[in-house]
Write a protein that holds these residues in place. Structure first.
Motif, PDB file in Angstrom:
ATOM      1  N   LEU A   1       0.890  -1.243   0.679  1.00 22.51           N
ATOM      2  CA  LEU A   1       0.147   0.008   0.359  1.00 22.51           C
ATOM      3  C   LEU A   1       1.155   1.580  -0.206  1.00 22.51           C
ATOM      4  CD1 LEU A   1      -3.308  -0.736   2.762  1.00 22.51           C
ATOM      5  CD2 LEU A   1      -2.731  -1.297   0.071  1.00 22.51           C
ATOM      6  N   LEU A   2       0.523   2.465  -0.485  1.00 23.42           N
ATOM      7  CA  LEU A   2       1.348   3.470  -0.882  1.00 23.42           C
ATOM      8  C   LEU A   2       0.470   5.110   0.386  1.00 23.42           C
ATOM      9  CD1 LEU A   2       3.292   4.915  -1.725  1.00 23.42           C
ATOM     10  CD2 LEU A   2       2.526   5.168  -3.941  1.00 23.42           C
ATOM     11  N   PHE A   3       0.738   5.223   1.163  1.00 26.32           N
ATOM     12  CA  PHE A   3       0.159   6.680   1.989  1.00 26.32           C
ATOM     13  C   PHE A   3       0.608   7.698   1.239  1.00 26.32           C
ATOM     14  CE2 PHE A   3      -0.348   2.078   4.351  1.00 26.32           C
ATOM     15  CZ  PHE A   3      -2.024   2.566   4.492  1.00 26.32           C
ATOM     16  N   GLU A   4      -0.439   8.498   1.253  1.00 20.50           N
ATOM     17  CA  GLU A   4       0.037   9.904   0.559  1.00 20.50           C
ATOM     18  C   GLU A   4      -0.373  10.784   1.797  1.00 20.50           C
ATOM     19  OE1 GLU A   4      -0.407  13.132  -3.043  1.00 20.50           O
ATOM     20  OE2 GLU A   4      -0.382  11.198  -3.614  1.00 20.50           O
ATOM     21  N   LEU A   5       0.487  11.251   2.288  1.00 23.63           N
ATOM     22  CA  LEU A   5       0.813  12.288   3.195  1.00 23.63           C
ATOM     23  C   LEU A   5       1.023  13.714   3.035  1.00 23.63           C
ATOM     24  CD1 LEU A   5       1.115   9.088   4.598  1.00 23.63           C
ATOM     25  CD2 LEU A   5       1.593  10.197   7.235  1.00 23.63           C
ATOM     26  N   GLY A   6       0.285  14.063   3.779  1.00 25.44           N
ATOM     27  CA  GLY A   6       0.450  15.803   3.040  1.00 25.44           C
ATOM     28  C   GLY A   6      -0.146  17.173   4.802  1.00 25.44           C
ATOM     29  N   SER A   7       0.986  17.681   4.934  1.00 23.17           N
ATOM     30  CA  SER A   7       0.962  19.250   5.836  1.00 23.17           C
ATOM     31  C   SER A   7      -0.152  20.362   4.952  1.00 23.17           C
ATOM     32  CB  SER A   7       2.242  19.453   6.564  1.00 23.17           C
ATOM     33  OG  SER A   7       1.980  20.508   7.009  1.00 23.17           O
ATOM     34  N   ASP A   8      -1.516  20.508   5.403  1.00 28.99           N
ATOM     35  CA  ASP A   8      -2.043  21.734   4.385  1.00 28.99           C
ATOM     36  C   ASP A   8      -1.349  22.807   4.469  1.00 28.99           C
ATOM     37  OD1 ASP A   8      -4.059  19.783   3.861  1.00 28.99           O
ATOM     38  OD2 ASP A   8      -5.216  21.242   5.468  1.00 28.99           O
ATOM     39  N   LYS A   9      -0.821  23.550   5.700  1.00 27.36           N
ATOM     40  CA  LYS A   9      -0.546  24.740   5.464  1.00 27.36           C
ATOM     41  C   LYS A   9       1.512  24.976   5.058  1.00 27.36           C
ATOM     42  CE  LYS A   9      -3.114  28.383   7.316  1.00 27.36           C
ATOM     43  NZ  LYS A   9      -2.962  28.403   9.241  1.00 27.36           N
ATOM     44  N   THR A  10       1.737  23.562   5.505  1.00 28.77           N
ATOM     45  CA  THR A  10       3.020  23.368   4.919  1.00 28.77           C
ATOM     46  C   THR A  10       3.139  23.207   3.662  1.00 28.77           C
ATOM     47  OG1 THR A  10       3.908  21.777   6.178  1.00 28.77           O
ATOM     48  CG2 THR A  10       4.107  23.887   7.551  1.00 28.77           C
ATOM     49  N   GLU A  11       2.847  22.857   3.172  1.00 28.84           N
ATOM     50  CA  GLU A  11       2.559  22.270   1.689  1.00 28.84           C
ATOM     51  C   GLU A  11       3.363  21.126   1.686  1.00 28.84           C
ATOM     52  OE1 GLU A  11       2.160  25.400  -1.543  1.00 28.84           O
ATOM     53  OE2 GLU A  11       0.614  25.550  -0.658  1.00 28.84           O
ATOM     54  N   GLU A  12       4.060  20.352   2.556  1.00 28.18           N
ATOM     55  CA  GLU A  12       5.302  19.554   2.747  1.00 28.18           C
ATOM     56  C   GLU A  12       3.817  18.187   2.017  1.00 28.18           C
ATOM     57  OE1 GLU A  12       8.156  20.446   5.848  1.00 28.18           O
ATOM     58  OE2 GLU A  12       6.398  21.454   6.261  1.00 28.18           O
ATOM     59  N   PHE A  13       4.999  17.286   0.973  1.00 27.97           N
ATOM     60  CA  PHE A  13       4.243  15.709   1.572  1.00 27.97           C
ATOM     61  C   PHE A  13       5.194  15.031   1.646  1.00 27.97           C
ATOM     62  CE2 PHE A  13       2.218  19.055  -1.313  1.00 27.97           C
ATOM     63  CZ  PHE A  13       0.812  19.003  -1.000  1.00 27.97           C
ATOM     64  N   ARG A  14       4.537  12.986   1.201  1.00 26.86           N
ATOM     65  CA  ARG A  14       5.232  12.306   1.656  1.00 26.86           C
ATOM     66  C   ARG A  14       4.659  10.907   1.373  1.00 26.86           C
ATOM     67  NH1 ARG A  14       9.755  11.481   4.831  1.00 26.86           N
ATOM     68  NH2 ARG A  14      10.664   9.073   3.919  1.00 26.86           N
ATOM     69  N   GLU A  15       5.409  10.367   0.320  1.00 27.27           N
ATOM     70  CA  GLU A  15       4.699   9.048   0.752  1.00 27.27           C
ATOM     71  C   GLU A  15       4.997   7.492   1.340  1.00 27.27           C
ATOM     72  OE1 GLU A  15       5.680   8.426  -3.207  1.00 27.27           O
ATOM     73  OE2 GLU A  15       3.632   9.884  -4.324  1.00 27.27           O
ATOM     74  N   LEU A  16       3.763   7.279   2.047  1.00 23.93           N
ATOM     75  CA  LEU A  16       4.944   5.708   2.758  1.00 23.93           C
ATOM     76  C   LEU A  16       4.703   4.493   2.110  1.00 23.93           C
ATOM     77  CD1 LEU A  16       4.128   7.199   6.249  1.00 23.93           C
ATOM     78  CD2 LEU A  16       6.135   7.692   5.518  1.00 23.93           C
ATOM     79  N   HIS A  17       5.876   3.722   2.084  1.00 26.08           N
ATOM     80  CA  HIS A  17       5.048   2.517   1.540  1.00 26.08           C
ATOM     81  C   HIS A  17       5.040   1.634   2.387  1.00 26.08           C
ATOM     82  CE1 HIS A  17       6.112   3.307  -2.523  1.00 26.08           C
ATOM     83  NE2 HIS A  17       6.878   4.665  -2.298  1.00 26.08           N
ATOM     84  N   LEU A  18       4.038   0.933   2.570  1.00 27.27           N
ATOM     85  CA  LEU A  18       3.727  -0.556   3.046  1.00 27.27           C
ATOM     86  C   LEU A  18       4.823  -1.226   2.835  1.00 27.27           C
ATOM     87  CD1 LEU A  18       2.614  -2.167   5.560  1.00 27.27           C
ATOM     88  CD2 LEU A  18       0.847  -2.776   3.465  1.00 27.27           C
ATOM     89  N   ARG A  19       6.419  -0.993   3.704  1.00 26.74           N
ATOM     90  CA  ARG A  19       7.175  -1.638   3.023  1.00 26.74           C
ATOM     91  C   ARG A  19       7.084  -3.458   2.803  1.00 26.74           C
ATOM     92  NH1 ARG A  19      12.795   0.279   3.552  1.00 26.74           N
ATOM     93  NH2 ARG A  19      13.479  -1.971   4.685  1.00 26.74           N
ATOM     94  N   ASP A  20       6.643  -3.818   4.204  1.00 27.87           N
ATOM     95  CA  ASP A  20       6.198  -5.591   4.674  1.00 27.87           C
ATOM     96  C   ASP A  20       4.863  -5.997   4.486  1.00 27.87           C
ATOM     97  OD1 ASP A  20       9.020  -6.343   4.198  1.00 27.87           O
ATOM     98  OD2 ASP A  20       9.198  -5.020   6.576  1.00 27.87           O
ATOM     99  N   SER A  21       4.749  -7.122   4.181  1.00 23.66           N
ATOM    100  CA  SER A  21       3.132  -7.739   3.257  1.00 23.66           C
ATOM    101  C   SER A  21       3.017  -7.722   5.188  1.00 23.66           C
ATOM    102  CB  SER A  21       3.381  -8.933   3.571  1.00 23.66           C
ATOM    103  OG  SER A  21       4.060  -9.796   4.089  1.00 23.66           O
ATOM    104  N   VAL A  22       1.733  -7.064   5.543  1.00 21.02           N
ATOM    105  CA  VAL A  22       0.654  -7.686   6.916  1.00 21.02           C
ATOM    106  C   VAL A  22      -0.038  -9.133   6.888  1.00 21.02           C
ATOM    107  CG1 VAL A  22      -0.803  -6.462   8.722  1.00 21.02           C
ATOM    108  CG2 VAL A  22       1.000  -4.888   7.022  1.00 21.02           C
ATOM    109  N   ALA A  23       0.655  -9.570   8.123  1.00 15.61           N
ATOM    110  CA  ALA A  23      -0.056 -10.978   8.501  1.00 15.61           C
ATOM    111  C   ALA A  23      -1.580 -11.067   8.499  1.00 15.61           C
ATOM    112  CB  ALA A  23       0.383 -11.748   8.770  1.00 15.61           C
ATOM    113  N   PRO A  24      -2.585 -11.779   8.354  1.00 17.83           N
ATOM    114  CA  PRO A  24      -3.270 -11.384   8.760  1.00 17.83           C
ATOM    115  C   PRO A  24      -4.432 -11.081   9.947  1.00 17.83           C
ATOM    116  CG  PRO A  24      -3.946 -13.172   7.327  1.00 17.83           C
ATOM    117  CD  PRO A  24      -2.361 -12.911   7.566  1.00 17.83           C
ATOM    118  N   GLY A  25      -4.966 -10.089   9.839  1.00 15.83           N
ATOM    119  CA  GLY A  25      -4.906  -9.626  11.683  1.00 15.83           C
ATOM    120  C   GLY A  25      -4.035  -8.890  12.410  1.00 15.83           C
ATOM    121  N   GLU A  26      -3.130  -8.522  11.961  1.00 13.93           N
ATOM    122  CA  GLU A  26      -2.174  -8.358  12.171  1.00 13.93           C
ATOM    123  C   GLU A  26      -2.098  -6.425  11.288  1.00 13.93           C
ATOM    124  OE1 GLU A  26       0.354  -9.041  13.915  1.00 13.93           O
ATOM    125  OE2 GLU A  26      -0.393 -11.512  14.295  1.00 13.93           O
ATOM    126  N   SER A  27      -0.810  -5.984  11.947  1.00 13.61           N
ATOM    127  CA  SER A  27      -0.944  -4.242  11.703  1.00 13.61           C
ATOM    128  C   SER A  27       0.518  -4.052  11.129  1.00 13.61           C
ATOM    129  CB  SER A  27      -1.462  -3.639  12.674  1.00 13.61           C
ATOM    130  OG  SER A  27      -1.138  -3.610  13.876  1.00 13.61           O
TER     131      SER A  27
END
Lengths: 739, 376
Positions: B127-153
């Protein structure tokens, strides 16, 4: 619970992805080996380089960037040479091969991955189009699996490297490589199962797509990637020298497959007739120039076949007459440009009629070149008699010999004189005449009688042998006459040629026919497998009554007859074994995949519909039957035994139900488990907690404490780490009692 | 109840964030008619594949060659599979945003996305999460590096280092699933928003006067009871008295525990007055410098126990008793605007009020009773 998983590292993934890419490249390059007419040097070199790189991947990583640049530039001159020296298709194949090698060894960026996948697909499809072989199907399956893994690994690597997979240092990635085996051990079974499921799903969807992509019949088909075969078997060409047919016999590969449908009886010994040769010269038979011109002349196409055969039809779609028998022929690449047929027929279906020319006099159907890929065609209404109707020479072709501007074509009148040609030397002719007199005893005979006598004569004078050395000291120049004179054993060509010459000497028009005789019946898929080893030569004699009669003088073939010799299809002696099974797979591939067309699509749709309707009917019948039986069972008199059995069964069922309820997963949960998400125990705990919400009851202090305890236990099951859980069954049982 | 608490505590978002799982039929329906904000778009590779598929289709129809139809079927199946798998991958995912409510300019803070796999059988991938800060207009992409097992986080962390003070909203703009082949991208609105204050950075400043001990510039000992001043008396030990206050010699003589009573030291407690008038602060740079100076001074005064009140011009006085009070003041500073319409920069010099003025056009000075006491 936040988990820090120990999984494949970025470098591990990089290496696995590379391995998948390189293996994919190997598979696609291996498809070049299916092409008999294409040089295999490039393919072998690329295959070897890729294989070595897989075994010693560190070598690859240590190569400086200049090597890749040089390689990329060196492709240009290599391909330029190809373009100037060869045809387009080989040049395209070579270019693709080098590019696959380059990209297979060196792919890191996402676009490079995509390039590799597409280059491999392109190479594979090109090779597949040029061969249409079953091996291509296997290679395509392998490729699909590898491509799936490769692309998936690329996506996972992109995530793992936080979107910076292009920044991975290959040297660093290969530094700690300890072999593929060690790496493969780290792949979890769950991932393997998921990969397999993906592969199976893809094949399923692809199969459905293939089945349901609408097919339309286009008028002007484009012939992509046409490539000439190296050469046809000379024994099945328009010029056959002694021994050339027999040479084919050494090859045991399947040359022709024939699918029979709609017929209960088949010839006892089928003769797959490829071509009749009329001109004789020094032991060899060939198609006379007049007939050869006809075959090569584009005027003689299936479109005007009606001029010769008013009861035949040539089309690119089968006839609508469903009562007719249908014989579908699958001619392997490189066998011959002449299409083998059983005999006279009513309808010929061929997908590309423009490429087909007909030889009405020799009853031949020729392609432009020997095909480099499998060719299929279908005959309907085949006449199983051993005769072929003759055509009056040029009698009704006056208007046909004039072109659009009124100019008259030059007509070669050598035919049908060639049908009576004998050896040039007088000695041989005299000898043949002598033999004819010996056979006929001076009594006038019909063509059939003469053929019978001549066959008997040859069988009595000669035995069958695949090898025969002619005496060099004979006074006879003609090799056939020499063979007859020497009383040697010989193969089919000697017998057939002798009979042709004897018949001609007796005044009957005769010609040599080449093709296949017999064939094995494949019981797995019910079709004829005709091998190259079934190649055969026989004779045809004009019976003077408008027919060419088949005469096979080779010992063991029986005497000529005008009556069809047939046997029941069901009584065919079938060939079993692993080879036959493998060949049946190839047939399945031809039938279901390669030859799948608009008509087949309609038939498939009807079959699916019928199948579903039939099963619905069966289900309906079963249900009605079941309900009736249940009703009858209930209304039937109840004995003590029946009562006890029923009651005890019900009790057992209730007990099972109650026991189920005591499990962590009750029966409903067990049934619904595929549709639920999250941990089932946590979910159930949540459900019980929800149920307890808002329930206020006046209870004793002791009961209140027990309730609180069970709620805290449920909360532990709902939110706590699994290690802290008490037995969920006990907790749930207690909760059900107290809440 | 615990369940309600947990609901409040975890503000899950994403397709699997609903309390009850969606019916299967609805999920299938959503495959064809996606909910608002969700979409599936082809990537560049996907577009290329579609284009090649079109070319292959054209060739297949014109040649009636089943080999080409096979290749076309495979491409179609790949695209369909890509869509189904990227949909089914994300459909059982839910996520939430975890971050502290405050950040500081120049200091690294942590914004985390906790993503949970609500599936039972198969892991969650890529999964790829795109995060951002409104005022500062900073953005960052966070990748789900490893697979997440069922029921885990799994927890994906953005080491966020803000560059300017403000009050902003950090949000998960979008979550995308590229799994498995990267041909199609399933976009789902992120949904999570978190409002945070970015406090000004600490800056170095120079004290000009240092009267007495501690931080204070003013102050004297009083006769009120305290713990640190001079000894003003003795009394009997009572439960809860600190052992260090026991007068051991007297206790030994009297045979009972006697504790010391000390005078309390009166410390000068200051009030910070901050003006944000454009008339007072000629440039934005010096205004920002003032903000940093204010929070640095306030922090130091608070640590020394010398901060009484803080007030921003035009706003109420904030009594600084606890860390949270100081945080409130800093939050106000973080959203302080360089404002032309505020009071005109008139400071209050009464009592121990510390006000701020620009000096030499580039520096900021803190004034106490008209005297500069610190400069930054």
């Amino acid at each position: 619970m936040v988990r820090q998983s120990q999984k494949l590292s970025v470098n591990d993934m990089f290496r696995i992805k590379w391995l998948l890419g390189a293996t994919m490249a190997i598979v696609s390059i291996s498809s070049l080996f299916n092409l008999e007419s294409h040089t295999r040097v490039q393919g072998a070199v690329c295959f070897a380089v890729l294989a070595i790189s897989i075994v010693f991947p560190k070598l690859l990583a240590s190569a400086p960037p200049i090597v890749w640049k040089l390689f990329a530039f060196s492709i240009i001159p290599m391909v330029s040479i190809d373009i100037f020296a060869k045809e387009t298709v080989p040049a395209l194949l070579n270019l693709n091969t080098w590019l696959v090698l380059y990209r297979g060894l060196n792919h890191q960026k996402r676009r490079e991955e995509m390039q590799l996948v597409l280059l491999c697909l392109f190479l594979l499809v090109m090779a597949g189009m040029l061969t249409t072989s079953l091996v291509f199907g296997v290679q395509l399956l392998l490729y699909t699996g590898l491509a799936l893994g490769f692309l998936t690994m690329g996506t996972l690597l992109e995530s793992k490297s936080q979107g910076d997979s292009e920044g991975i240092d290959p040297k660093e990635a290969w530094k700690n490589h300890r072999g593929w085996w060690q790496l493969s051990n780290r792949a979890g079974y769950r991932n393997m199962a998921l990969g397999s499921a993906m592969f199976a799903s893809l094949l399923g969807i692809a199969g459905l797509a293939f089945l349901f992509i609408p097919r339309v019949d286009v008028e002007e088909k484009v012939d992509l990637f046409k490539m000439k075969a190296i050469s046809s078997q000379t024994g099945l060409s328009d010029s056959v020298q002694l021994g050339e047919v027999t040479n084919i016999k050494k090859d045991n590969r399947v040359a022709l497959r024939v699918d029979v449908s709609g017929r209960a009886f088949v010839p006892a010994m089928p003769y797959w007739r490829a071509l009749a040769l009329d001109e004789y010269k020094n032991g060899g038979f060939s198609v006379s120039p007049a007939l050869k011109n006809m075959l090569e002349d584009r005027r003689w196409t299936p479109y005007n076949a009606i001029r010769f055969w008013n009861d035949r039809w040539f089309a690119d779609t089968p006839s609508r007459d469903s009562m007719r028998d249908r014989w579908t022929f699958f001619l392997e690449p490189g066998v011959s440009k002449f299409l083998p047929v059983l005999g006279s027929f009513r309808h010929l279906t061929f997908s590309d009629l423009d490429k087909l020319s007909i030889g009405p006099y020799e009853h031949a159907f020729s392609l432009e070149d020997t095909p480099s890929k499998m060719v299929s065609y279908q005959l309907e209404g085949i006449d199983l008699s051993p005769t072929i109707p003759t055509i009056d020479t040029y009698s009704h072709l006056e208007d046909f010999n004039v072109d659009a501007k009124g100019r008259r074509y030059e007509q070669d009148s050598s035919y049908p004189r060639t049908l009576l040609e004998l050896p040039m030397d007088s000695g041989s002719r005299e000898y043949i005449d002598k033999v004819v007199r010996e056979i006929s005893q001076g009594v006038p005979m019909t063509a059939v009688d003469f053929a019978t006598k001549a066959t008997e004569y040859l069988a009595s004078a000669h035995g069958y042998s695949l090898s025969s050395t002619l005496p060099s000291d004979s006074s006879l120049e003609d090799p056939i006459a020499r063979w007859m004179n020497a009383g040697l054993d010989g193969h089919c060509e000697f017998f057939a040629s002798s009979l042709v010459l004897l018949s001609r000497a007796a005044g009957f028009q005769a010609r040599l026919v080449v093709g296949f005789k017999g064939g094995a019946w494949n019981a797995f898929e019910n079709y004829y497998m005709v091998r190259n080893s079934d190649a055969h030569a026989w004779a045809e004699i004009n019976d003077g009554q408008g027919n060419w009669l088949r005469v096979d003088p080779t010992p063991g073939s029986g005497l000529p007859t005008t009556v069809p010799q047939t046997i029941a299809l069901s009584s065919q002696i079938a060939e079993g074994g692993s080879q036959a099974y493998l060949d049946s797979l190839r047939m399945l591939w031809y039938r279901r995949i390669v030859n799948f067309d608009e008509q087949a699509q309609k038939e498939a749709a009807i079959q699916i519909k019928d199948f579903l309707l039939a099963y619905m009917q069966i289900a309906e019948e079963w249900t009605i039957k079941g309900i009736k039986e249940l009703y009858n069972w209930i209304v039937a008199p109840w004995s003590t035994k029946k009562f006890i059995t029923t009651t005890s069964s019900l009790v057992i069922a209730v007990l099972i139900l109650l026991y189920q309820r005591n499990l962590a997963l009750n029966y409903r949960e067990l049934l619904l488990v595929p549709f639920r998400r999250g941990d089932p125990i946590r979910r159930k705990a949540s459900k019980l907690l929800n149920r307890s919400e808002g329930k206020v009851a006046e209870v004793s202090e002791e009961l209140a404490v027990r309730r609180e305890n069970v709620i805290s236990e449920l909360q532990r099951l709902r939110f706590g780490p699994k290690e802290s859980w008490n037995d969920p069954r006990v907790v749930f049982r207690e909760a059900r009692r107290l809440l | 109840m615990a369940l309600l608490v947990s609901k409040d505590q975890f503000d899950w978002r994403g397709p699997a964030s609903t309390k009850e799982p969606k019916p299967f039929s609805r999920r299938i329906m959503e495959l064809f008619v996606p909910p608002k904000g969700e979409k599936v778009l082809p990537t560049a590779s996907g577009m290329m594949l579609i284009l090649i598929g079109l070319c292959l289709g054209l060739a297949a129809y014109n040649t009636e060659n089943n080999i080409l139809f096979i290749a076309l079927s495979l491409l179609i199946a790949t695209i369909v599979m890509s869509g189904i798998f990227c949909w089914s991958n994300i459909i059982s995912a839910r996520w939430r945003l975890e971050n502290s409510s405050t950040f500081r300019v120049g200091e690294t803070g942590e914004v985390a996305v906790v993503v949970e796999n609500a599936r039972q059988r198969f892991p969650l991938f890529s999964l790829l999460f795109e995060l951002g800060s409104d005022k500062t207009e900073e953005f960052r992409e966070l990748h789900l590096r490893d697979s997440v097992a069922p029921g885990e986080s799994a927890r994906l962390v953005w080491r966020y280092k803000p560059e300017r003070r403000c009050r902003t909203k950090i949000r998960i703009l979008e979550t995308t699933s590229l799994f498995p082949f990267g041909f199609l991208k399933k976009h789902v609105p992120g949904g999570c928003v978190s409002e945070v204050s970015i406090w000004p950075a600490r800056i170095e400043y120079r004290r000009l006067k240092n009267l007495g001990s501690g931080f204070g510039w003013q102050g004297a000992s009083t006769k009120a009871r305290g713990t640190t001043g001079e000894l003003i008396g003795l009394r009997e030990y009572s439960r809860g008295d600190a052992p260090r206050s026991i007068h051991w010699k007297v206790s030994a003589r009297q045979g009972a525990l006697v504790v010391k009573q000390n005078a309390a030291e009166s410390q000068a407690r200051y009030t910070l007055h901050v003006s944000h008038s454009k008339y007072l602060w000629p440039t934005k740079e010096i205004f920002e410098r003032m903000c940093s100076f204010v929070v640095s001074l306030a922090e130091d005064l608070f640590l020394a126990g010398d901060l009484d009140y803080c007030r921003i011009e035009g706003g109420p006085e904030i009594k600084i008793s606890r860390v949270s009070d100081l945080s409130t003041f800093f939050d106000q500073i973080s959203s302080l605007e360089w404002d032309a319409d505020s009071g005109g920069g008139k400071s209050e010099d009464a009592g121990n009020a510390v006000s701020f003025r620009p000096v030499d056009g580039i520096q900021v000075a803190a004034y106490l009773n008209g005297k500069a006491i610190a400069k930054a």
